[in-house]
Design a protein around this motif. Structure first.
Motif, mmCIF file in Angstrom:
data_model
loop_
_atom_site.group_PDB
_atom_site.id
_atom_site.type_symbol
_atom_site.label_atom_id
_atom_site.label_comp_id
_atom_site.label_asym_id
_atom_site.label_seq_id
_atom_site.Cartn_x
_atom_site.Cartn_y
_atom_site.Cartn_z
ATOM 1 N N ASP A 152 43.444 17.885 -11.117
ATOM 2 C CA ASP A 152 44.098 19.104 -11.584
ATOM 3 C C ASP A 152 43.916 19.286 -13.085
ATOM 4 O O ASP A 152 43.715 20.400 -13.572
ATOM 5 C CB ASP A 152 45.595 19.072 -11.247
ATOM 6 C CG ASP A 152 45.847 19.314 -9.770
ATOM 7 O OD1 ASP A 152 44.896 19.783 -9.110
ATOM 8 O OD2 ASP A 152 46.947 19.045 -9.288
ATOM 9 N N THR A 192 48.144 30.351 -15.296
ATOM 10 C CA THR A 192 47.495 31.201 -14.290
ATOM 11 C C THR A 192 47.386 30.465 -12.958
ATOM 12 O O THR A 192 47.734 31.003 -11.899
ATOM 13 C CB THR A 192 46.073 31.585 -14.745
ATOM 14 O OG1 THR A 192 46.138 31.973 -16.099
ATOM 15 C CG2 THR A 192 45.504 32.697 -13.902
ATOM 16 N N LEU A 193 46.908 29.228 -13.026
ATOM 17 C CA LEU A 193 46.737 28.476 -11.783
ATOM 18 C C LEU A 193 48.081 28.237 -11.099
ATOM 19 O O LEU A 193 48.206 28.343 -9.885
ATOM 20 C CB LEU A 193 46.048 27.140 -12.074
ATOM 21 C CG LEU A 193 44.596 27.251 -12.527
ATOM 22 C CD1 LEU A 193 43.992 25.881 -12.728
ATOM 23 C CD2 LEU A 193 43.783 28.021 -11.489
ATOM 24 N N VAL A 196 42.534 28.374 -4.419
ATOM 25 C CA VAL A 196 42.485 28.268 -5.870
ATOM 26 C C VAL A 196 41.191 27.571 -6.307
ATOM 27 O O VAL A 196 40.526 28.003 -7.251
ATOM 28 C CB VAL A 196 43.734 27.532 -6.399
ATOM 29 C CG1 VAL A 196 43.544 27.123 -7.835
ATOM 30 C CG2 VAL A 196 44.952 28.419 -6.264
ATOM 31 N N LYS A 219 45.779 25.742 -2.000
ATOM 32 C CA LYS A 219 45.047 24.848 -2.893
ATOM 33 C C LYS A 219 43.539 25.088 -2.773
ATOM 34 O O LYS A 219 42.819 25.135 -3.767
ATOM 35 C CB LYS A 219 45.396 23.392 -2.539
ATOM 36 C CG LYS A 219 45.441 22.547 -3.763
ATOM 37 C CD LYS A 219 46.049 21.210 -3.538
ATOM 38 C CE LYS A 219 45.940 20.496 -4.879
ATOM 39 N NZ LYS A 219 46.609 19.248 -4.920
ATOM 40 N N ALA A 239 49.317 31.594 -9.617
ATOM 41 C CA ALA A 239 48.461 31.985 -8.488
ATOM 42 C C ALA A 239 48.782 31.137 -7.267
ATOM 43 O O ALA A 239 48.924 31.645 -6.144
ATOM 44 C CB ALA A 239 46.987 31.834 -8.874
ATOM 45 N N ASN A 240 48.930 29.838 -7.500
ATOM 46 C CA ASN A 240 49.250 28.930 -6.407
ATOM 47 C C ASN A 240 50.537 29.330 -5.708
ATOM 48 O O ASN A 240 50.625 29.360 -4.475
ATOM 49 C CB ASN A 240 49.417 27.519 -6.997
ATOM 50 C CG ASN A 240 48.769 26.480 -6.128
ATOM 51 O OD1 ASN A 240 48.838 26.567 -4.913
ATOM 52 N ND2 ASN A 240 48.132 25.523 -6.745
ATOM 53 N N PHE A 281 38.347 29.941 -5.945
ATOM 54 C CA PHE A 281 38.418 30.922 -7.022
ATOM 55 C C PHE A 281 37.838 30.344 -8.313
ATOM 56 O O PHE A 281 37.060 31.003 -9.016
ATOM 57 C CB PHE A 281 39.877 31.353 -7.217
ATOM 58 C CG PHE A 281 40.144 32.048 -8.514
ATOM 59 C CD1 PHE A 281 39.681 33.334 -8.731
ATOM 60 C CD2 PHE A 281 40.835 31.405 -9.533
ATOM 61 C CE1 PHE A 281 39.912 33.974 -9.929
ATOM 62 C CE2 PHE A 281 41.072 32.033 -10.744
ATOM 63 C CZ PHE A 281 40.606 33.326 -10.944
#
Lengths: 434, 538
Positions: free
Chosen positions: B470, B492-493, B513, B510, B496-497, B516
């Protein structure tokens, strides 16, 4: 054990038997029976498996103190498959081919068991598998001393549905995303539906291994649970992910009397790394708890603490499974008079050995054992208070009755059937199994 | 439920008739009721709880409180029910009378164990027993617990309590509890309609649950009114759900940021692919464990300060390990990324196994200080204190690091060395030392992250592994070498998650993401905030 009985076995057995007869009076240091211990001592699974290695060493030591087996001393051969599934197969091969062990005690995750299974079948050796698992498997070479789904999951759900368990009407099936939770939840879902639970009253949720951010899921569970019907969580969440899950539950104020969580993978060992105060009252279903009140358990716990030299160490269910499995194997070896896998495999069916809750477990023809099922509530000291138990022993069922495709299958390794997946509908061995 | 109801009737009768009984007779009743707690069967003990409540004795609420806390014991010989004497350790009081029972050895007393059904019964009993308590908070808890149990038998008591109540908050809660109890009873339709009007403005999960139940149980006008109230609630709840996703996303993002921020220095600024970064986090968490362990055995009063004590220690220990790593291994491998990757990965395995050998393979218990337990209810949001603390801590660390990089001379030297090593050396900067200190700083910050992460995750030898991927993801996504990029990337991550999770489940979220990020890196290989200018080429 008569000589005649020995001669009836195959050539291999006869050779071993003859060797035994000629040397049984003289016990030399080199003449040992080797026992393989196949548990990860490093990597992710070391947390659970190291303890099982230690308990095997203790059992071997105790057996030697009693004079060993067949007049020979036992010797534990420990290897480290390092939580690496292909390495499990390699190490199993090493144990059987190079070390020539008589039997192997080991594996924890289902994927490690699936990985060694072909090795044991190819080289014809015996594996004792001590952990609760998803069922849907039966091998001539594997003895499943942990719980099958009908020895853990289904009684736990029955308990929660009962008046004493709180008459739960709504169910969250939460699990880690791999084979054991998926299969168990499939069985539970179809079981719940057979009991008249509606689709909208079941929520199924999977998370990745080691999931640590439970905010959304816990608040979803809270929402799901506030629909006016008593709700419970059935957790097949594995390993490390449990700690943050329970912490989040506690912090979001979900108490056990509101939404109880019954877990199938949380035992004394896992609770040792946890502040248990917010968890008091949550449940676990196992076949053994350290808090079981039985003289045999008290002495086992004492011996374990003395062996490991730490007063704070706990005992748990898979340890009991090894205790039972090892004693069954020892009894079968004595009965067969040899360590030959075929002879022991035949002899072990029907063998009984004491379990730690004060009763006797028996090895059934389907290579599963009989066990009592206990439900415990987590206490502040990290132990479980037993709140419910099955009235008698439950026979492990290899093929679940609640899954399409496996309901018709039975497993019976006695001759002449000697089949792991006999289809009672078609009357043939090798029905539709996994 | 049948059983509970049959026990409630005597409770009700007791409520009405026992008020004029004389004191000694009550003590005897209480004693009989208490004796049930010494029995082995949970059913008998459950009945004992209701019996105790039914005595209406003034000690009943104290006894039930103690039982719920696990402070009630069976003392042998004699099977007396006792509770610890707050005045002296080892001494006990008779629960029934409150008189001293003398002292007992530890082995002679056994805790009265309770199960979930007993806990609910205790909560319910306490709800009615403490409604008239002089303590404001206890009345508030009592009202809330009646709201949850919807105990119709408490209606008369509630009406009396509302008439007496002077505190407006408590009064409102009591009125809501009364409305909930009314809806659970067989009251008149007009009363029920009024009750729905009391509940509807609450607009939270509890109210929704209550009204959903009303909708399915009742019919006619009541059900219709409930349905309308639910429809109104839904839209406000949906809004709250969005707010919750954002907050949870920021919270997840701050953990990601905390884990990645040290890597933003060692990998982002220095360009060292440091696979042992996760192990620095892990060691920071273990330092916290050691600090707490020492505090527990020697100075238990300091426990709430344990994290603050652990912070500088964790920073120091991991920074020293970082400097040793840089001096011992990494400095020989500058400019050879593949070898660095393998070497640091080796170090990470060594560190993991070292920790496993020293502390054992099992997870270690790191407790939450009292000020980090529990949660804050903000409208419909549940924010747990430990998450709030971590968000704040992350921002502080980020700000401190930012200032250190921009405003201190060490920060200036660090940036200078990264941009142009030869020129910096020519200007008299000891570049070797700056390298070592920079690596130490990155590692030390990872250690700080470990202290925070010990509060929400397992403290075990594998802790670091779950954060390394991560962390790299965040740094690469945000733009290598840019602290702002790391901040924005992590947030952001995280968000978004959390927005994906309710729709796709945690596993698929997961994966999505990751997909992406792969697509994003294809389009912008240098991440969100790419470095520009000559420095970027170095």
């Amino acid at each position: 054990m008569s000589k005649l009985n020995l001669l009836r076995k195959g050539i291999g057995a006869a050779v071993v038997g003859a060797a035994l007869l000629s040397t049984s009076a003289v016990v030399s240091a080199e003449e040992t029976i080797k026992v393989g211990v196949l548990h990860s001592l490093s990597g992710t699974m070391a947390i659970s498996e190291t303890t099982l290695k230690d308990v095997m060493l203790m059992l071997v030591e105790q057996q030697n103190a009693k004079g060993g087996l067949l007049g020979k001393k036992l010797e534990a051969v420990v290897v480290d498959p390092a939580s690496d599934w292909p390495l499990f197969a390699e190490k199993a091969r090493e144990l059987i081919e190079k070390e020539k062990v008589a039997a192997v005690f080991g594996a924890w995750t289902s994927v490690s068991r699936k990985s060694v299974l072909p090795v044991f079948e190819e080289l014809n050796s015996l594996l004792f598998y001590p952990v609760q698992y998803e069922g849907e498997e039966s091998s001539k070479n594997v003895f499943y001393t942990g719980a099958a789904p009908n020895q853990q999951a289904i009684p736990a759900v029955d308990y929660l549905m009962s008046e004493e368990g709180g008459e739960v009407k709504r169910w969250v099936l939460a699990g880690t995303d791999y084979v054991y939770p998926r299969t168990t939840n499939k069985i539970l879902e179809s079981y719940l539906k057979s009991k008249g639970v509606a689709d909208e009253d079941i929520m199924i949720n999977y998370t990745p291994f080691g999931h640590s951010d439970w905010q959304t899921i816990v608040s979803d569970i809270k929402k799901f649970g506030s629909a006016g019907k008593k709700t419970a969580v059935v957790s097949t969440i594995n390993g490390d992910a449990n700690v943050p899950f329970y912490k989040e539950l506690g912090n979001q104020g979900i108490a056990a009397e509101d939404i109880p969580v019954v877990a199938f993978s949380v035992g004394e060992e896992e609770l040792a790394g946890l502040d248990t105060k917010p968890l008091v009252g949550h449940l676990a279903a196992w076949n053994y708890f350290q808090s079981v009140e039985a003289p045999i358990n008290e002495s086992f716990v004492e011996e374990w603490k003395a062996f490991i030299g730490d007063d704070k160490r706990v005992t748990n269910d898979p340890m009991e499974a090894h205790f039972i499995g090892f004693n069954m194997w020892a009894a079968a070896v004595e009965k067969a008079g040899t360590t030959d896998p075929d002879a022991v495999g035949d002899a072990i069916i029907g063998v009984t050995a004491p379990n730690l809750s004060g009763g006797y477990s028996a090895m059934m023809p389907n290579h599963h054992i009989t066990k009592p099922v206990l439900i415990g509530e987590i206490q502040e000291d990290g132990q479980f208070e037993i709140v419910w138990e099955t009235p008698g022993m439950v026979v492990g069922d290899a093929w679940s009755d609640y899954l399409a495709g496996s309901a018709d299958l039975i497993s019976d390794w006695r001759k002449p059937m000697a089949c792991g997946n006999f289809n009672t509908k078609t009357g043939k061995c090798g029905g539709s199994g996994s | 439920m049948y059983c509970l109801r049959s026990l409630l009737i005597p409770l009700l009768c007791a409520l009405i008739f026992t008020s004029n009984l004389s004191q000694p007779a009550q003590a005897a009743d209480l004693e009989t009721a208490l004796s049930g707690l010494a029995e082995k069967s949970f059913k008998t003990r459950l009945k004992a709880v209701d019996d105790i409540a039914a005595t209406q004795d003034e000690r009943a609420s104290e006894i039930l409180d103690a039982l719920g806390r696990g402070d009630l014991f069976v003392a042998n010989p004699g099977k007396h029910i006792v509770m610890p004497d707050p005045a002296a350790s080892g001494a006990y009081l008779f629960a029934a009378t409150g008189e001293s029972a003398g002292s007992y050895a530890k082995a002679a007393v056994k805790k009265v164990k309770i199960n979930n059904r007993m806990r609910s019964a205790i909560r319910k009993a306490l709800g009615t027993l403490t409604l008239g308590s002089p303590d404001r908070n206890r009345r508030l808890t009592a009202a809330r617990s009646i709201f949850n149990t919807r105990d119709a038998s408490a209606l008369t008591l509630l009406s009396d309590a509302i008439a007496r109540e002077t505190d407006s908050t408590v009064k409102r809660e009591m009125e809501r509890a009364r409305a909930a109890a009314l809806l659970g009873s067989d009251a008149e339709e007009s009363e029920k309609l009024a009750a729905i009007d009391v509940i509807a403005p609450m607009a939270n999960q509890d109210a929704l649950a209550l009204l959903t139940q009303v909708m399915s149980n009742d019919s006619g006008a009541v059900a219709q009114r409930a349905e309308r109230a639910i429809a109104e609630m839904q839209s406000s709840l949906a809004l709250w759900a969005t707010a919750q996703n954002v907050v949870y996303g920021i919270s997840l993002g701050s953990v990601l940021l905390l884990a990645a921020i040290g890597l933003a220095i060692t990998f982002g600024v220095m360009g060292v692919i440091n696979m042992a970064h996760g192990e620095m986090v892990m060691i920071g968490a273990y330092v916290t464990f050691v600090v707490q362990d020492v505090i527990r055995t020697s100075m238990p009063d300091l426990f709430d300060w344990s994290l603050l004590i652990a912070l500088p220690l964790a920073f120091g220990v991991t920074a020293l390990i970082g400097i040793a790593m840089e001096r011992g291994i990494i400095r020989f491998l500058y400019g050879r990324p593949l070898e660095t990757l393998l070497a640091t990965w080796g170090v990470s395995l060594i560190l993991q196994q070292a920790v496993r050998s020293i502390f054992g393979p099992n997870n270690r218990l790191v407790g939450n200080p009292s000020w980090m337990s529990g949660s804050l209810e903000l409208g419909q949001l549940t924010l747990t204190y430990n998450r709030i603390c971590i968000i704040a801590f992350t921002l502080v660390v980020f700000a401190a690091l930012f200032v250190a990089m921009r405003k201190t001379s060490f920060g200036l030297q660090m940036r200078a060395v990264v941009q142009n090593r030869q020129m910096s050396a020519a200007m008299g900067i000891r570049t070797k030392w700056v390298d070592a200190l920079t690596f130490g700083l990155g590692s030390g910050i990872a250690g700080l992250a470990g202290v925070a992460i010990s509060q929400i995750d397992n403290v075990g030898p594998n802790l670091g592994q779950s954060y390394i991927i991560d962390s790299f993801m965040v740094v690469v996504f945000g733009g290598v070498g840019n602290l702002w990029g790391t901040l924005v990337g992590a947030m952001t991550l995280g968000v978004a998650n959390k927005f994906l999770e309710p729709y796709s489940g945690a596993v698929l979220a997961k994966i999505l993401v990751l997909v992406f990020i792969i697509l994003f890196i294809q389009k912008r290989p240098k991440g969100l905030f790419a470095l520009k200018g000559r420095g970027a080429e170095a």
